[in-house]
Scaffold this motif. Structure first.
Motif, PDB file in Angstrom:
ATOM      1  N   PRO A 161       0.827  -1.200   0.000  1.00 52.79           N
ATOM      2  CA  PRO A 161       0.000   0.000   0.000  1.00 52.79           C
ATOM      3  C   PRO A 161       0.866   1.257   0.000  1.00 52.79           C
ATOM      4  CG  PRO A 161       0.142  -0.890   2.210  1.00 52.79           C
ATOM      5  CD  PRO A 161       0.841  -1.863   1.297  1.00 52.79           C
ATOM      6  N   ALA A 162       0.295   2.387  -0.324  1.00 49.24           N
ATOM      7  CA  ALA A 162       1.043   3.650  -0.304  1.00 49.24           C
ATOM      8  C   ALA A 162       1.441   4.007   1.122  1.00 49.24           C
ATOM      9  CB  ALA A 162       0.216   4.765  -0.924  1.00 49.24           C
ATOM     10  N   GLN A 163       0.601   3.639   2.074  1.00 51.50           N
ATOM     11  CA  GLN A 163       0.896   3.897   3.481  1.00 51.50           C
ATOM     12  C   GLN A 163       0.247   2.814   4.314  1.00 51.50           C
ATOM     13  OE1 GLN A 163       0.117   7.874   4.734  1.00 51.50           O
ATOM     14  NE2 GLN A 163       0.231   7.379   6.898  1.00 51.50           N
ATOM     15  N   GLY A 164       0.943   2.374   5.342  1.00 54.36           N
ATOM     16  CA  GLY A 164       0.403   1.339   6.220  1.00 54.36           C
ATOM     17  C   GLY A 164       1.430   0.267   6.510  1.00 54.36           C
ATOM     18  N   GLN A 165       0.944  -0.935   6.806  1.00 52.73           N
ATOM     19  CA  GLN A 165       1.835  -2.035   7.151  1.00 52.73           C
ATOM     20  C   GLN A 165       2.352  -2.731   5.902  1.00 52.73           C
ATOM     21  OE1 GLN A 165       0.142  -4.755   9.950  1.00 52.73           O
ATOM     22  NE2 GLN A 165      -0.060  -3.208  11.533  1.00 52.73           N
ATOM     23  N   MET A 166       3.644  -3.039   5.916  1.00 52.55           N
ATOM     24  CA  MET A 166       4.298  -3.719   4.813  1.00 52.55           C
ATOM     25  C   MET A 166       5.296  -4.731   5.361  1.00 52.55           C
ATOM     26  SD  MET A 166       4.930  -0.374   2.514  1.00 52.55           S
ATOM     27  CE  MET A 166       4.273   0.895   3.575  1.00 52.55           C
ATOM     28  N   THR A 167       5.644  -5.691   4.527  1.00 54.07           N
ATOM     29  CA  THR A 167       6.658  -6.681   4.869  1.00 54.07           C
ATOM     30  C   THR A 167       7.878  -6.421   3.998  1.00 54.07           C
ATOM     31  OG1 THR A 167       4.940  -8.312   5.355  1.00 54.07           O
ATOM     32  CG2 THR A 167       7.170  -9.151   5.008  1.00 54.07           C
ATOM     33  N   LEU A 168       9.029  -6.294   4.634  1.00 58.20           N
ATOM     34  CA  LEU A 168      10.287  -6.097   3.917  1.00 58.20           C
ATOM     35  C   LEU A 168      11.016  -7.434   3.881  1.00 58.20           C
ATOM     36  CD1 LEU A 168      11.428  -2.748   5.573  1.00 58.20           C
ATOM     37  CD2 LEU A 168       9.954  -3.091   3.587  1.00 58.20           C
ATOM     38  N   VAL A 169      11.334  -7.903   2.676  1.00 53.99           N
ATOM     39  CA  VAL A 169      11.951  -9.221   2.508  1.00 53.99           C
ATOM     40  C   VAL A 169      13.311  -9.047   1.844  1.00 53.99           C
ATOM     41  CG1 VAL A 169      11.698 -11.520   1.500  1.00 53.99           C
ATOM     42  CG2 VAL A 169       9.661 -10.253   2.223  1.00 53.99           C
ATOM     43  N   PRO A 170      14.408  -9.290   2.579  1.00 55.90           N
ATOM     44  CA  PRO A 170      15.741  -9.195   1.974  1.00 55.90           C
ATOM     45  C   PRO A 170      15.985 -10.364   1.026  1.00 55.90           C
ATOM     46  CG  PRO A 170      15.915  -9.965   4.235  1.00 55.90           C
ATOM     47  CD  PRO A 170      14.464  -9.658   3.990  1.00 55.90           C
ATOM     48  N   LEU A 171      16.611 -10.080  -0.111  1.00 61.06           N
ATOM     49  CA  LEU A 171      16.856 -11.112  -1.111  1.00 61.06           C
ATOM     50  C   LEU A 171      18.270 -11.678  -1.056  1.00 61.06           C
ATOM     51  CD1 LEU A 171      15.036  -9.457  -4.124  1.00 61.06           C
ATOM     52  CD2 LEU A 171      14.162 -11.182  -2.551  1.00 61.06           C
ATOM     53  N   THR A 172      19.160 -11.027  -0.331  1.00 68.62           N
ATOM     54  CA  THR A 172      20.543 -11.508  -0.206  1.00 68.62           C
ATOM     55  C   THR A 172      20.940 -11.509   1.269  1.00 68.62           C
ATOM     56  OG1 THR A 172      21.522  -9.300  -0.385  1.00 68.62           O
ATOM     57  CG2 THR A 172      21.156 -10.507  -2.458  1.00 68.62           C
ATOM     58  N   ALA A 173      22.011 -12.197   1.580  1.00 68.79           N
ATOM     59  CA  ALA A 173      22.518 -12.220   2.956  1.00 68.79           C
ATOM     60  C   ALA A 173      22.959 -10.825   3.386  1.00 68.79           C
ATOM     61  CB  ALA A 173      23.676 -13.209   3.069  1.00 68.79           C
ATOM     62  N   SER A 174      23.559 -10.086   2.482  1.00 68.76           N
ATOM     63  CA  SER A 174      23.987  -8.716   2.786  1.00 68.76           C
ATOM     64  C   SER A 174      22.794  -7.821   3.101  1.00 68.76           C
ATOM     65  CB  SER A 174      24.774  -8.153   1.607  1.00 68.76           C
ATOM     66  OG  SER A 174      25.097  -6.803   1.822  1.00 68.76           O
ATOM     67  N   ALA A 175      21.739  -7.953   2.320  1.00 74.75           N
ATOM     68  CA  ALA A 175      20.529  -7.158   2.563  1.00 74.75           C
ATOM     69  C   ALA A 175      19.913  -7.521   3.910  1.00 74.75           C
ATOM     70  CB  ALA A 175      19.534  -7.365   1.438  1.00 74.75           C
ATOM     71  N   ALA A 176      19.944  -8.799   4.275  1.00 76.69           N
ATOM     72  CA  ALA A 176      19.391  -9.236   5.558  1.00 76.69           C
ATOM     73  C   ALA A 176      20.163  -8.626   6.725  1.00 76.69           C
ATOM     74  CB  ALA A 176      19.401 -10.755   5.649  1.00 76.69           C
ATOM     75  N   LEU A 177      21.476  -8.460   6.548  1.00 73.59           N
ATOM     76  CA  LEU A 177      22.300  -7.879   7.617  1.00 73.59           C
ATOM     77  C   LEU A 177      22.055  -6.383   7.782  1.00 73.59           C
ATOM     78  CD1 LEU A 177      25.697  -9.713   7.023  1.00 73.59           C
ATOM     79  CD2 LEU A 177      24.087 -10.044   8.911  1.00 73.59           C
ATOM     80  N   THR A 178      21.831  -5.675   6.692  1.00 75.68           N
ATOM     81  CA  THR A 178      21.686  -4.219   6.765  1.00 75.68           C
ATOM     82  C   THR A 178      20.244  -3.753   6.932  1.00 75.68           C
ATOM     83  OG1 THR A 178      21.589  -4.030   4.357  1.00 75.68           O
ATOM     84  CG2 THR A 178      23.761  -3.833   5.395  1.00 75.68           C
ATOM     85  N   LEU A 179      19.271  -4.628   6.731  1.00 77.40           N
ATOM     86  CA  LEU A 179      17.872  -4.227   6.779  1.00 77.40           C
ATOM     87  C   LEU A 179      17.445  -3.627   8.122  1.00 77.40           C
ATOM     88  CD1 LEU A 179      15.190  -3.975   5.317  1.00 77.40           C
ATOM     89  CD2 LEU A 179      14.699  -6.339   5.954  1.00 77.40           C
ATOM     90  N   PRO A 180      17.759  -4.240   9.262  1.00 73.67           N
ATOM     91  CA  PRO A 180      17.320  -3.637  10.530  1.00 73.67           C
ATOM     92  C   PRO A 180      17.845  -2.219  10.734  1.00 73.67           C
ATOM     93  CG  PRO A 180      18.007  -5.903  10.881  1.00 73.67           C
ATOM     94  CD  PRO A 180      18.391  -5.536   9.468  1.00 73.67           C
TER      95      PRO A 180
END
Length: 109
Positions: free
Chosen positions: A36-55
């Protein structure tokens, strides 16, 4: 038109109907997952590097962390998609819709 060509034409129609069904299912899936433009969303990292930097990325922006998502490394957040989606897409992270009352209700941050 002989029997063989009628049979071949029938197979062509069946393939066309099957292709249309696949396209329709894919479109419906995309509409269900589009954030949605605003509201709750799920962020899904696609790489190990993205998973480390996402938080750190989430905590740095104007995004409210709600909890962990259903997939490994994913996070549930609340905010405006425009504020962070461009950055996250360039850093191998998908932004998906969160089902209402769904994921993460028991894992509040």
């Amino acid at each position: 038109m002989n029997a063989a060509s009628k049979k071949q034409a029938g197979r062509g129609h069946s393939r066309l109907i099957g292709l249309q069904a696949v396209i329709a299912c894919t479109a419906m899936g995309w509409l269900l997952l589009a954030p949605p433009a605003q509201g709750q969303m799920t962020l899904v990292p696609l790489t190990a590097s993205a998973a480390l930097t996402l938080p750190a990325t989430v905590l740095h922006g104007d995004i409210r962390l709600i909890g962990t998502g259903p997939l490994p490394g994913s996070l549930l957040v609340e905010g405006r998609r425009a504020d962070f989606s461009g950055y996250l897409l360039h850093h191998a992270t998908l932004v998906l819709a969160t089902p209402p009352g769904g994921c993460g209700a028991e894992s509040q941050a």
